[in-house]
Design a protein around this motif. Structure first.
Motif, PDB file in Angstrom:
ATOM      1  N   THR A 404      -6.582 -19.416  -2.108  1.00  0.00           N
ATOM      2  CA  THR A 404      -5.885 -18.177  -1.765  1.00  0.00           C
ATOM      3  C   THR A 404      -6.588 -16.981  -2.397  1.00  0.00           C
ATOM      4  OG1 THR A 404      -3.778 -19.362  -1.676  1.00  0.00           O
ATOM      5  CG2 THR A 404      -3.696 -16.948  -1.883  1.00  0.00           C
ATOM      6  N   ILE A 405      -6.862 -15.974  -1.579  1.00  0.00           N
ATOM      7  CA  ILE A 405      -7.534 -14.772  -2.047  1.00  0.00           C
ATOM      8  C   ILE A 405      -6.499 -13.657  -2.144  1.00  0.00           C
ATOM      9  CG2 ILE A 405      -9.362 -13.094  -1.579  1.00  0.00           C
ATOM     10  CD1 ILE A 405     -10.721 -15.264   0.135  1.00  0.00           C
ATOM     11  N   VAL A 406      -6.323 -13.123  -3.330  1.00  0.00           N
ATOM     12  CA  VAL A 406      -5.411 -11.998  -3.541  1.00  0.00           C
ATOM     13  C   VAL A 406      -6.259 -10.744  -3.702  1.00  0.00           C
ATOM     14  CG1 VAL A 406      -3.597 -11.011  -4.971  1.00  0.00           C
ATOM     15  CG2 VAL A 406      -3.700 -13.500  -4.617  1.00  0.00           C
ATOM     16  N   ASN A 407      -6.213  -9.883  -2.702  1.00  0.00           N
ATOM     17  CA  ASN A 407      -6.962  -8.613  -2.771  1.00  0.00           C
ATOM     18  C   ASN A 407      -6.019  -7.545  -3.315  1.00  0.00           C
ATOM     19  OD1 ASN A 407      -8.508  -6.315  -2.431  1.00  0.00           O
ATOM     20  ND2 ASN A 407      -9.319  -6.980  -0.441  1.00  0.00           N
ATOM     21  N   VAL A 408      -6.152  -7.257  -4.601  1.00  0.00           N
ATOM     22  CA  VAL A 408      -5.253  -6.320  -5.265  1.00  0.00           C
ATOM     23  C   VAL A 408      -5.417  -4.916  -4.709  1.00  0.00           C
ATOM     24  CG1 VAL A 408      -4.598  -5.334  -7.491  1.00  0.00           C
ATOM     25  CG2 VAL A 408      -5.252  -7.746  -7.339  1.00  0.00           C
ATOM     26  N   THR A 409      -6.633  -4.550  -4.374  1.00  0.00           N
ATOM     27  CA  THR A 409      -6.918  -3.189  -3.893  1.00  0.00           C
ATOM     28  C   THR A 409      -7.221  -3.173  -2.397  1.00  0.00           C
ATOM     29  OG1 THR A 409      -9.234  -3.487  -4.542  1.00  0.00           O
ATOM     30  CG2 THR A 409      -7.766  -2.437  -6.139  1.00  0.00           C
ATOM     31  N   GLY A 410      -6.648  -4.124  -1.691  1.00  0.00           N
ATOM     32  CA  GLY A 410      -6.936  -4.198  -0.261  1.00  0.00           C
ATOM     33  C   GLY A 410      -6.285  -3.109   0.560  1.00  0.00           C
ATOM     34  N   SER A 411      -5.195  -2.483   0.036  1.00  0.00           N
ATOM     35  CA  SER A 411      -4.495  -1.405   0.755  1.00  0.00           C
ATOM     36  C   SER A 411      -4.717  -0.088   0.029  1.00  0.00           C
ATOM     37  CB  SER A 411      -2.995  -1.712   0.846  1.00  0.00           C
ATOM     38  OG  SER A 411      -2.784  -2.953   1.504  1.00  0.00           O
ATOM     39  N   ARG A 412      -4.472   1.009   0.746  1.00  0.00           N
ATOM     40  CA  ARG A 412      -4.669   2.337   0.150  1.00  0.00           C
ATOM     41  C   ARG A 412      -3.548   2.690  -0.824  1.00  0.00           C
ATOM     42  NH1 ARG A 412      -6.717   6.074   5.277  1.00  0.00           N
ATOM     43  NH2 ARG A 412      -8.645   4.862   5.702  1.00  0.00           N
ATOM     44  N   THR A 413      -2.352   2.186  -0.554  1.00  0.00           N
ATOM     45  CA  THR A 413      -1.218   2.470  -1.435  1.00  0.00           C
ATOM     46  C   THR A 413      -0.660   1.177  -1.984  1.00  0.00           C
ATOM     47  OG1 THR A 413       0.321   2.425   0.422  1.00  0.00           O
ATOM     48  CG2 THR A 413      -0.634   4.568  -0.173  1.00  0.00           C
ATOM     49  N   ARG A 414       0.071   1.328  -3.122  1.00  0.00           N
ATOM     50  CA  ARG A 414       0.606   0.138  -3.754  1.00  0.00           C
ATOM     51  C   ARG A 414       1.904   0.504  -4.486  1.00  0.00           C
ATOM     52  NH1 ARG A 414      -2.330  -3.544  -8.393  1.00  0.00           N
ATOM     53  NH2 ARG A 414      -0.771  -5.231  -8.399  1.00  0.00           N
ATOM     54  N   ARG A 415       2.823  -0.411  -4.521  1.00  0.00           N
ATOM     55  CA  ARG A 415       4.098  -0.190  -5.194  1.00  0.00           C
ATOM     56  C   ARG A 415       4.004  -0.676  -6.642  1.00  0.00           C
ATOM     57  NH1 ARG A 415       9.140  -3.416  -3.015  1.00  0.00           N
ATOM     58  NH2 ARG A 415       8.258  -4.968  -4.452  1.00  0.00           N
ATOM     59  N   VAL A 416       4.538   0.163  -7.551  1.00  0.00           N
ATOM     60  CA  VAL A 416       4.592  -0.195  -8.969  1.00  0.00           C
ATOM     61  C   VAL A 416       5.977  -0.782  -9.250  1.00  0.00           C
ATOM     62  CG1 VAL A 416       4.358   0.624 -11.336  1.00  0.00           C
ATOM     63  CG2 VAL A 416       3.009   1.681  -9.510  1.00  0.00           C
ATOM     64  N   ASP A 417       6.017  -2.021  -9.664  1.00  0.00           N
ATOM     65  CA  ASP A 417       7.285  -2.697  -9.948  1.00  0.00           C
ATOM     66  C   ASP A 417       7.556  -2.681 -11.454  1.00  0.00           C
ATOM     67  OD1 ASP A 417       7.605  -3.199  -7.306  1.00  0.00           O
ATOM     68  OD2 ASP A 417       6.930  -5.272  -7.385  1.00  0.00           O
ATOM     69  N   LEU A 418       8.624  -1.936 -11.847  1.00  0.00           N
ATOM     70  CA  LEU A 418       9.010  -1.832 -13.251  1.00  0.00           C
ATOM     71  C   LEU A 418      10.453  -2.307 -13.420  1.00  0.00           C
ATOM     72  CD1 LEU A 418       7.542   1.722 -13.940  1.00  0.00           C
ATOM     73  CD2 LEU A 418       6.598  -0.427 -14.770  1.00  0.00           C
ATOM     74  N   VAL A 419      10.762  -2.894 -14.543  1.00  0.00           N
ATOM     75  CA  VAL A 419      12.120  -3.358 -14.849  1.00  0.00           C
ATOM     76  C   VAL A 419      12.522  -2.765 -16.201  1.00  0.00           C
ATOM     77  CG1 VAL A 419      13.601  -5.334 -15.282  1.00  0.00           C
ATOM     78  CG2 VAL A 419      11.793  -5.491 -13.544  1.00  0.00           C
ATOM     79  N   PHE A 420      13.663  -2.056 -16.233  1.00  0.00           N
ATOM     80  CA  PHE A 420      14.204  -1.487 -17.466  1.00  0.00           C
ATOM     81  C   PHE A 420      15.620  -2.037 -17.679  1.00  0.00           C
ATOM     82  CE2 PHE A 420      11.205   1.737 -15.934  1.00  0.00           C
ATOM     83  CZ  PHE A 420      10.387   1.843 -17.041  1.00  0.00           C
ATOM     84  N   GLY A 421      15.924  -2.441 -18.875  1.00  0.00           N
ATOM     85  CA  GLY A 421      17.263  -2.958 -19.200  1.00  0.00           C
ATOM     86  C   GLY A 421      18.008  -2.024 -20.150  1.00  0.00           C
ATOM     87  N   ILE A 422      19.320  -1.825 -19.901  1.00  0.00           N
ATOM     88  CA  ILE A 422      20.167  -1.027 -20.789  1.00  0.00           C
ATOM     89  C   ILE A 422      21.317  -1.902 -21.264  1.00  0.00           C
ATOM     90  CG2 ILE A 422      19.527   1.098 -19.590  1.00  0.00           C
ATOM     91  CD1 ILE A 422      22.305   1.066 -18.296  1.00  0.00           C
TER      92      ILE A 422
END
Length: 516
Positions: A404-422
């Motif tokens: 399996t080839i994961v192209n991290v920069t294959g698209s022009r835009t990318r979503r940043v996934d962050l998780v914060f807990g309170i």
């Protein structure tokens, strides 16, 4: 009912047989005439033994196999005659050398004998040695096979003067024979040139005859036996004169010097042509934005290498190397090489598929088998990857295509996934507003698609929010780090806690129970 009499049947049978005979005769007439023509044919290309090779090739084209057989025999006779003359001349050169050596030995022995003559009067050993020297002089004189030499030896008197005079005559004879021998060697060089000219034309006629069905196996062996120049290294003078003559001959050194110069110029021209073709190909490919950089580089390099390989093979003909056997050998060795390099060919095929389907390009960040890095370069056999800590990895293309080839920069835009807990006791609305404010203030976050901040999970010790802004791919890590830091700072300022794993230990006092 139709009745047929015996006479009519006989007539029909007779006419049928007569027609068949006439037909057979008409079929055999052309072959008979052709055979007669071949028997009456006389060789025409040998009228000028120095005919130009191009003209000779044109003259051989319309000839039949039978006519070419006669031409081969005629050129074989010329070649054999010239080869015989060369052999006779080489024999004469060898005989001259023997006579020169014999004359030089007579001169040396005569000089020594003149000295021994004075000692022989009182010394029996010297007298015996003198007698042996005189006998050897007579034997050498017979080897020279010259009347004057025999006469000079016969008239020899046993005096120092006559022996010294014989030594001088032998020296003079040796010098004369040496000059004649040098002249003979020069003529021998010319005779060899004529033989080689005949050999070259004979081989051309032989090839034309074989192309029309002739079997020239034995004749090729004969021609190969006559090719080249024999050099006797034991005879230094003859060897030097032979090599010198070959170097200065039109069919020898000068011809090869011209061929080497042509070959060198051809290679230089091919190199310039390949570079120019590579630049033109590169300029043409850069106009097409649909092609990957890897494919562009591959096509550019392939164009250059193909021109270099074909040009080199064609240039070999300039130094009179027959490339047909080389190409046949390459074709025959293809199967063996293919079986021996199955793994390499698998990598080659995978490299072609990567170039065609373009799962990644130069400069892309990819993840393969747990390895993450930037694609640095690629060949048809392997791909070069540089990790973030600057390690250089070379991965076989078969390993890349088979996983399996994961192209991290294959698209022009990318979503940043962050998780914060309170904490469970903190205000969820306030925390959500803080995160939205931080995201909206950051200049690298895209407005479309809009960022998402939502309650995602009620965990064991915290209420977890997901914060998902969209960014350009090249800004991913900068936004990831900035948002993480800024949200933590804002939570601290506005009193929103971020829970962390902890364990509370409660100790209870238990009253001691005693038995009454």
């Amino acid at each position: 009912m139709i009745k047929i009499t015996h006479s009519e049947s006989f007539k029909k049978l007779f006419f049928t047989l007569f027609s068949v005979v006439i037909l057979l005769l008409s079929v055999n007439v052309p072959g008979t005439l052709a055979a007669n023509n071949d028997e009456d044919y006389l060789a025409v290309t040998t009228e000028n033994p120095n005919i130009d090779l191009g003209e000779l090739e044109f003259s051989l084209t319309p000839l039949t196999k039978g006519e070419l057989t006669i031409e081969v025999d005629a050129w074989l006779a010329i070649l054999k005659a010239r080869a015989t003359i060369v052999s006779e001349a080489e024999i004469l050169v060898s005989q001259k050398q023997k006579k020169i050596l014999a004359a030089q030995e007579i001169s040396d022995i005569s000089t020594e004998s003149a000295i021994l003559l004075d000692k022989s009067k009182n010394d029996k050993a010297a007298a015996k040695e003198l007698k042996e020297d005189l006998d050897e002089i007579k034997s050498l004189a017979r080897d020279i096979k010259h009347k004057k030499a025999d006469k000079a030896v016969d008239e020899l008197s046993k005096t120092p003067e006559s022996l010294n005079q014989l030594a001088k005559k032998a020296d003079l004879y040796s010098h004369k024979m040496q000059k004649r021998r040098e002249l003979l060697i020069k003529n021998l060089t010319q005779l060899r040139e004529k033989k080689n000219d005949a050999l070259e034309r004979f081989q051309l006629v032989l090839s034309s005859w074989e192309s029309k069905g002739g079997d020239g196996t034995e004749l090729h062996l004969y021609a190969n036996a006559l090719s080249g120049t024999n050099v006797d290294l034991t005879d230094s003078d003859a060897a030097w004169l032979t090599i010198k003559g070959w170097l200065l001959s039109q069919d020898g050194g000068l011809r090869w010097l011209a061929n080497i110069i042509k070959f060198t110029l051809a290679l230089f021209f091919i190199y310039i042509l390949s570079r120019t073709a590579g630049k033109i190909t590169d300029a043409a490919l850069n106009r097409n934005s649909n092609l990957s950089t890897l494919l562009k580089l591959f096509i550019k390099v392939s164009v250059r290498r193909v021109i270099l390989i074909i040009g080199f093979i064609v240039s070999l003909t300039l130094i009179e190397i027959n490339v047909a056997p080389v190409l046949a050998l390459i074709g025959a060795a293809g199967l063996v090489v293919g079986l021996a390099l199955q793994g390499t060919l698998s990598n080659f095929a995978s490299g072609m598929l990567i170039l065609i389907y373009r799962p990644f390009d130069v400069g892309d960040i990819i993840e393969i088998d747990g390895v993450t890095g930037t694609v640095h370069s690629m060949t048809l056999l392997s791909t070069s990857i540089k990790t973030f800590d600057n390690q250089h990895l070379v991965v076989p293309n078969n390993n890349i295509w088979g996983t399996t080839i994961v192209n991290v920069t294959g698209s022009r835009t990318r979503r940043v996934d962050l998780v914060f807990g309170i904490g469970y006791g903190d205000d969820m609305v306030k925390a959500e507003k803080i995160m939205l404010d931080v995201v909206s203030r950051h200049e690298l976050i895209l407005e479309n698609p809009a960022p998402v901040v939502k309650v995602n999970e009620l965990a064991d010790s915290s209420v977890n929010f997901v914060c998902r802004p969209w960014v350009k791919t090249e800004n991913y890590l900068d936004v990831y780090w900035d948002i993480t830091r800024q949200v933590k700072e804002e939570f601290d300022k506005q009193g929103v806690s971020i829970p962390f794993p902890q364990r509370d230990v409660h100790v209870h006092q238990v009253a001691e129970i005693t038995e009454k």
